[in-house]
Design a protein around this motif. Structure first.
Motif, short mmCIF file in Angstrom:
data_model
loop_
_atom_site.label_atom_id
_atom_site.label_comp_id
_atom_site.label_asym_id
_atom_site.label_seq_id
_atom_site.Cartn_x
_atom_site.Cartn_y
_atom_site.Cartn_z
N VAL A 130 75.93 28.76 -9.88
CA VAL A 130 75.74 27.28 -9.70
C VAL A 130 74.59 27.17 -8.56
O VAL A 130 74.97 27.52 -7.24
CB VAL A 130 76.95 26.51 -9.21
CG1 VAL A 130 76.58 25.05 -8.96
CG2 VAL A 130 78.17 26.96 -10.34
N ASP A 131 73.66 26.41 -8.96
CA ASP A 131 72.32 26.11 -7.73
C ASP A 131 72.54 24.62 -7.29
O ASP A 131 72.95 23.82 -7.92
CB ASP A 131 71.16 26.15 -8.40
CG ASP A 131 70.61 27.83 -8.81
OD1 ASP A 131 71.10 28.49 -8.16
OD2 ASP A 131 69.79 27.97 -9.74
N ASN A 132 72.59 24.71 -6.04
CA ASN A 132 72.58 23.29 -5.37
C ASN A 132 71.30 22.67 -5.41
O ASN A 132 70.35 23.27 -5.56
CB ASN A 132 72.91 23.25 -3.83
CG ASN A 132 74.54 23.82 -3.59
OD1 ASN A 132 75.36 23.24 -4.01
ND2 ASN A 132 74.65 24.97 -2.80
N PRO A 133 71.34 21.36 -5.70
CA PRO A 133 70.16 20.73 -5.92
C PRO A 133 69.20 20.70 -4.72
O PRO A 133 69.89 20.68 -3.39
CB PRO A 133 70.56 19.40 -6.48
CG PRO A 133 71.91 18.93 -5.87
CD PRO A 133 72.39 20.49 -5.93
N PRO A 134 68.16 20.58 -4.72
CA PRO A 134 67.04 20.52 -3.29
C PRO A 134 67.40 19.15 -2.62
O PRO A 134 67.83 17.98 -3.51
CB PRO A 134 65.61 20.72 -3.69
CG PRO A 134 65.67 20.28 -5.47
CD PRO A 134 67.00 20.48 -5.98
N ILE A 186 79.58 19.31 -14.98
CA ILE A 186 78.79 18.83 -13.95
C ILE A 186 79.29 19.59 -12.59
O ILE A 186 80.18 18.98 -12.44
CB ILE A 186 78.76 17.37 -14.10
CG1 ILE A 186 78.06 16.72 -15.33
CG2 ILE A 186 77.98 16.84 -12.89
CD1 ILE A 186 78.07 15.44 -15.31
N PRO A 187 78.73 20.38 -12.13
CA PRO A 187 79.14 21.04 -10.84
C PRO A 187 79.59 19.94 -9.89
O PRO A 187 78.52 19.21 -9.61
CB PRO A 187 78.33 22.22 -10.51
CG PRO A 187 77.60 22.53 -11.81
CD PRO A 187 77.45 21.24 -12.52
N ASP A 188 80.59 19.98 -8.90
CA ASP A 188 80.66 19.41 -7.85
C ASP A 188 79.83 19.90 -6.64
O ASP A 188 79.55 20.92 -6.56
CB ASP A 188 82.30 19.48 -7.27
CG ASP A 188 83.17 18.76 -8.39
OD1 ASP A 188 82.92 17.78 -9.16
OD2 ASP A 188 84.43 19.51 -8.38
N PHE A 189 79.43 18.92 -5.89
CA PHE A 189 78.76 19.23 -4.70
C PHE A 189 79.47 19.94 -3.67
O PHE A 189 80.65 19.74 -3.37
CB PHE A 189 78.11 17.94 -3.97
CG PHE A 189 77.22 17.17 -4.72
CD1 PHE A 189 75.61 17.79 -4.90
CD2 PHE A 189 77.33 15.89 -4.97
CE1 PHE A 189 75.03 17.10 -5.66
CE2 PHE A 189 76.58 15.02 -5.72
CZ PHE A 189 75.24 15.53 -6.11
N PRO A 234 75.44 20.63 0.01
CA PRO A 234 75.34 20.78 1.50
C PRO A 234 74.58 19.74 2.06
O PRO A 234 73.45 19.48 1.53
CB PRO A 234 74.72 22.33 1.36
CG PRO A 234 73.86 22.44 0.12
CD PRO A 234 74.71 21.68 -0.69
N SER A 235 74.98 19.30 3.11
CA SER A 235 74.15 18.44 3.94
C SER A 235 72.79 18.91 4.45
O SER A 235 73.02 20.24 4.76
CB SER A 235 74.87 17.87 5.08
OG SER A 235 75.04 18.93 6.02
N ALA A 236 71.74 18.35 4.37
CA ALA A 236 70.60 18.62 4.92
C ALA A 236 70.29 18.66 6.35
O ALA A 236 70.87 17.98 7.10
CB ALA A 236 69.26 18.02 4.17
N ASN A 269 71.83 14.35 13.17
CA ASN A 269 73.15 14.10 13.25
C ASN A 269 73.80 15.34 12.65
O ASN A 269 75.31 15.07 12.77
CB ASN A 269 73.50 12.90 12.74
CG ASN A 269 72.92 11.66 13.46
OD1 ASN A 269 72.69 11.56 14.66
ND2 ASN A 269 72.62 10.74 12.60
N GLY A 270 73.25 16.23 12.18
CA GLY A 270 74.08 17.49 11.43
C GLY A 270 74.88 17.17 10.26
O GLY A 270 75.58 18.00 9.78
N ASP A 271 74.80 16.02 9.80
CA ASP A 271 75.60 15.55 8.51
C ASP A 271 74.49 15.19 7.42
O ASP A 271 75.10 14.30 6.59
CB ASP A 271 76.46 14.58 8.74
CG ASP A 271 75.71 13.33 9.51
OD1 ASP A 271 74.79 13.16 9.57
OD2 ASP A 271 76.65 12.35 9.59
N GLY A 272 73.17 15.48 7.41
CA GLY A 272 72.37 14.97 6.37
C GLY A 272 71.53 13.77 6.89
O GLY A 272 70.77 13.10 5.96
N THR A 273 71.96 13.41 8.00
CA THR A 273 71.28 12.30 8.45
C THR A 273 70.38 12.45 9.70
O THR A 273 70.74 13.47 10.57
CB THR A 273 72.17 10.97 8.55
OG1 THR A 273 73.12 11.35 9.68
CG2 THR A 273 72.89 10.42 7.41
N ALA A 274 69.88 11.47 10.34
CA ALA A 274 69.16 11.44 11.69
C ALA A 274 68.87 10.06 12.10
O ALA A 274 69.02 9.28 11.26
CB ALA A 274 67.89 12.05 11.59
#
Length: 504
Positions: free
Chosen positions: A51-55, A20-23, A83-85, A102-107
């Protein structure tokens, strides 16, 4: 190789790469694969693992509430963490409210709503991380003049459910309270079971029980929202084993339910030495979700034994067996639909489906085996009703379940024979088509002697009239559908039947 990847030589000329690939890991890995057997030269291959990152997915709630004059903050959250969205939005915010990625996958949605801004403000939130598709969410910001009334949490869903071994199951936990409560599940969870708090006052339990599953699991569900007292519920997940060999576990028929002699009439036979627990459902309003415009809006069920005596009846399934029916995980989706849960001795039974107060429409009669370990079994189902055209043909469905094996069935469509039983407008020339779970036609028949005459005759279930239809089939575990129509567009009352037979 990365730490998450394992290479296994199977010693049979094959090998497996497993992991199982790591993020956030590398997008590709290059290897040299070598095959040796003592005979030169060795074989080598340059192998690349991509390795494809999940959407991305937005995992936070789809709404929040602000009160005028009070600072409030809400965090939009996404997954995976790496990768953070990048989170953005379109739409109009209330006065005084800000949306900050916030540049880290959150807002962060925060601020103090200004006077005069009360109302509902829908916005569209988008999350992207370079892998398509982007995640989108319709998010509603509500601005109120006064704080909401606080309400302690309460769990409103049933305290048990049943999954079937080898079959994907799901159950929704529901809770009330203000603010919206969060949900937790405590107890030893099997590896195949997933629990997800949906952050909207509901949570989902899902999974596919494996062959090593226990027959029941006990949990404690907790709902919290900062208002006392905390709500708890003792919850039991039951697991129904898969039959060791193939068996008929569910039968159903969809038909146009009218009045008088044109109501839906379903029959079934229980054979064997022991009682059999079954769930009988009368479905109507739910069919609207599947494109049936004239669905029966309020079905009523009546169950008769082999002597014709009424054993029980039901109008709306939640009265009086709501908890017991919910525990089977087969509760009807609509409160107006009907259901009867009971244990029956071996014998013949008849179910009559009608519309409350004489209403008409397309209905569905279903019989489920909810006790597959019983030595008795469902061996026959038949339904009599009006066959018309379009959506008003007669559709019979059945499910064969089991870890292995198959069963022999004869599927019949009778019409002319009904005349001898006083049915005036019997279907003169029925046709029959049988489909598998993929929607593929696996057999069809007009007149039963046209094909399989010997097999059907040997089963002892040959139709009485040559114009009637029959199909002999050896059915492996799966879902099947039989459709009865009138030849050349004919209409009338017909009978569709499924018999389990010993052989052909």
């Amino acid at each position: 190789m990365p730490a998450w990847l394992t290479f296994v030589d199977n010693t049979d000329g094959t090998a497996n790469l497993v992991g199982i690939p790591d993020f956030g890991g590398a997008p590709s890995y290059s290897f040299t694969v070598t095959a040796t057997n003592g005979i030169a030269p060795d074989a080598t291959q340059t192998f690349i693992l991509f390795v494809d990152n999940p959407p991305p997915a937005i995992i936070s709630a789809d709404n929040t509430t602000f009160v005028i004059g009070t600072f409030t903050s809400f965090t939009v959250r996404t997954s995976p963490p790496v990768p953070s969205a990048t989170v953005s939005f379109t739409g109009t915010l209330p006065s005084g409210i800000n949306f900050t990625p916030n540049g880290d996958g959150t807002a962060t949605i925060d601020g103090t709503a200004l006077a005069g801004s009360a109302g509902s403000f829908p916005i569209n939130i988008t999350a992207s991380n370079g892998t398509l598709p982007d995640a989108t969410q319709l998010f509603t910001i509500t601005v109120q003049d006064a704080p909401p009334v606080l309400e302690a949490p309460a769990i409103t869903s049933a305290d048990s459910t049943t999954f079937t071994m080898g079959t994907a199951g799901t159950f929704t936990i529901t809770a009330t309270g203000s603010p919206t409560p969060t949900l937790e599940l405590a107890g030893a969870q099997p590896a195949w079971l997933s629990f997800v708090d949906n952050t909207d006052g509901t949570a989902t339990i899902s999974g596919t029980p494996d062959s090593g599953s226990d027959l029941s699991y006990d949990f404690i569900i907790t709902a919290r929202n900062g208002v006392s007292p905390v709500a708890t519920q003792d919850f039991t997940l039951r697991v129904t084993p898969t039959p060791a060999t193939a068996a008929l576990v569910n039968v159903s028929t969809r038909l146009l339910v009218q009045t008088g002699s044109k109501v839906g009439i379903g029959g079934f036979i229980i054979t064997g030495p022991d009682p059999k627990k079954v769930l009988i459902r009368g479905i109507g309003p739910t069919l609207t979700n599947f494109g049936i415009a004239n669905a029966l809006q309020d079905p009523v069920l009546e169950l008769h034994d082999g002597t014709g005596a009424v054993l029980t009846s039901n109008d709306d399934w939640k009265v009086p067996q709501q908890a017991a029916i919910e525990a089977t995980a087969l509760a009807p989706p609509d409160d107006r639909e009907s259901a009867i849960l009971l244990s029956l001795q071996p014998g013949n039974y008849t179910v009559i489906q009608s519309g409350k107060n004489g209403t008409i429409g397309v209905g569905l009669i279903e019989v489920y085996d909810v006790d597959v370990l019983s030595a008795s079994q469902l061996s026959n189902i038949s339904t009599r009703g009006l066959v018309q055209s379009g959506n008003n043909v007669m559709i019979g469905g059945f499910v064969v379940s089991g870890a292995s094996g198959s069963i022999n069935l004869v599927v019949r469509a009778l019409g002319p024979t009904l005349t001898s039983f006083g049915v005036a407008n019997a279907l003169g020339d029925p046709t029959l088509q049988l489909y598998d779970g993929n929607g593929t036609v696996i057999a069809s028949n007009n007149n039963w002697k046209d094909s399989q005459q010997t097999e059907i005759h040997n089963s002892g279930r040959q139709p009485p009239n040559d114009l009637e239809s029959a199909i002999a089939v050896t059915a492996s575990p799966g879902h099947y559908t039989a459709i009865v129509r009138g030849n050349n567009g004919g209409t009338g009352i017909a009978l569709v039947e499924v018999y389990q037979v010993s052989g052909f």
